[in-house]
Structure formats: C-alpha cells, structure tokens
Design a protein around this motif. Structure first.
Motif, PDB file in Angstrom:
ATOM      1  N   ASP A  58     -49.323  41.968  31.597  1.00  0.00           N
ATOM      2  CA  ASP A  58     -47.988  43.259  31.510  1.00  0.00           C
ATOM      3  C   ASP A  58     -48.108  44.539  31.625  1.00  0.00           C
ATOM      4  OD1 ASP A  58     -45.413  43.258  30.478  1.00  0.00           O
ATOM      5  OD2 ASP A  58     -46.097  42.318  28.276  1.00  0.00           O
ATOM      6  N   ASP A 121     -40.113  40.247  35.667  1.00  0.00           N
ATOM      7  CA  ASP A 121     -40.278  39.787  34.236  1.00  0.00           C
ATOM      8  C   ASP A 121     -41.382  39.090  33.322  1.00  0.00           C
ATOM      9  OD1 ASP A 121     -37.838  40.944  33.162  1.00  0.00           O
ATOM     10  OD2 ASP A 121     -36.318  39.778  35.243  1.00  0.00           O
ATOM     11  N   GLY A 123     -41.029  36.425  31.595  1.00  0.00           N
ATOM     12  CA  GLY A 123     -41.055  34.694  31.479  1.00  0.00           C
ATOM     13  C   GLY A 123     -41.288  34.098  32.197  1.00  0.00           C
ATOM     14  N   PRO A 124     -40.725  34.261  33.880  1.00  0.00           N
ATOM     15  CA  PRO A 124     -41.054  33.538  35.334  1.00  0.00           C
ATOM     16  C   PRO A 124     -42.517  34.148  35.383  1.00  0.00           C
ATOM     17  CG  PRO A 124     -39.232  35.191  35.855  1.00  0.00           C
ATOM     18  CD  PRO A 124     -39.680  35.694  34.209  1.00  0.00           C
ATOM     19  N   ALA A 126     -45.399  34.116  33.082  1.00  0.00           N
ATOM     20  CA  ALA A 126     -46.358  33.087  32.297  1.00  0.00           C
ATOM     21  C   ALA A 126     -45.631  31.281  33.053  1.00  0.00           C
ATOM     22  CB  ALA A 126     -45.268  33.219  31.222  1.00  0.00           C
ATOM     23  N   GLU A 127     -44.423  31.080  33.648  1.00  0.00           N
ATOM     24  CA  GLU A 127     -43.858  29.828  33.933  1.00  0.00           C
ATOM     25  C   GLU A 127     -44.976  29.745  34.999  1.00  0.00           C
ATOM     26  OE1 GLU A 127     -42.568  27.431  32.935  1.00  0.00           O
ATOM     27  OE2 GLU A 127     -42.456  29.038  31.135  1.00  0.00           O
TER      28      GLU A 127
END
Length: 132
Positions: A58, A121, A123-124, A126-127
């Motif tokens: 990150d 970002d 979120g994507p 991690a997905e």
C-alpha cells in the motif's frame, strides 16, 4: 480482520493478515532510496519467517522519487523475494506521480516470476489478491 504487526518503522508498517494469509505493507511519508531498500530487506526477512506467497503493498500515503531503489528492486530484490516464496504482489499506487513512476519502473524492470498487479485503490487490490 485478524492482523498482527510484525514490524513498525518511521516509513513502513508490516503486518501479517491471518484471514487472507498475506503480508500487508503500509508505507507512509516521503520515501527515498535508502528507506525503500531498508524496508524491502525487512520484508524479505518477514516473508521467509511467515512462509507466505502474497503481498499487499500500500503506497497510498507515500510521496517521493526512489528510482535507484526501483532499479535495485527489479534487478536484485524481486528475484530474492521470488526465491523466498512470493508469487503475487498487489501494488496500490501513491496518488503522487513521482512515486507512481518509481513503482512502475520497479515492476517493469524485473523478470523475477512474481505476478504483479497495480491499482489506484486498496479495495480492488485486496480483491485481486484474494482471488489468487
């Protein structure tokens, strides 16, 4: 999310996420070559210790240009990371352009065998890593 901090330094916090079985790197501040290389060496040590194959990197709170460390990462560090077991590396870009360029250079520079994906970002990012 079950997570344990393994390393905390002025520019980098490294945690192990037990739910997703990955190392989470939270970089922060204005980075330079030395800071990036020191953090990378610590990451290598922790990856070997935890025996995991995935990294969520990150850079959302990062600025700075670290082109020499990026070159070193591609040539030296990423092959070592692969040898230690890393297979998937999800990279969340900094909003700051110079830091983005350094990250892109590092990913383009290497042929280590690690599968890299870059995101804007968390979120994507991690997905994607969960799907691997």
């Amino acid at each position: 999310m079950a997570q344990r901090i393994l390393h905390e330094a002025p520019f980098l916090t490294i945690s192990y996420n037990y739910t997703d079985e990955w190392l989470y790197l939270d970089w922060h501040g204005k980075l330079d070559d030395e800071v990036v290389m020191d953090g990378a060496i610590k990451l290598l040590e922790l990856l070997q210790q935890e025996h995991c194959t995935k990294i969520l990197n990150d850079n959302t709170r990062v600025s700075g240009l670290w082109a020499d460390a990026a070159k070193w990462g591609g040539d030296v560090f990423f092959p070592q990371l692969y040898a230690a077991g890393c297979r998937y590396f999800s990279w969340v870009h900094s909003p700051e352009r110079y830091s983005q360029l350094s990250a892109e250079l590092a990913m383009q520079q290497t042929n280590a065998g690690i599968i890299f994906m870059a995101f804007d970002d968390l979120g994507p990012a991690a997905e994607w890593l969960r799907s691997m």
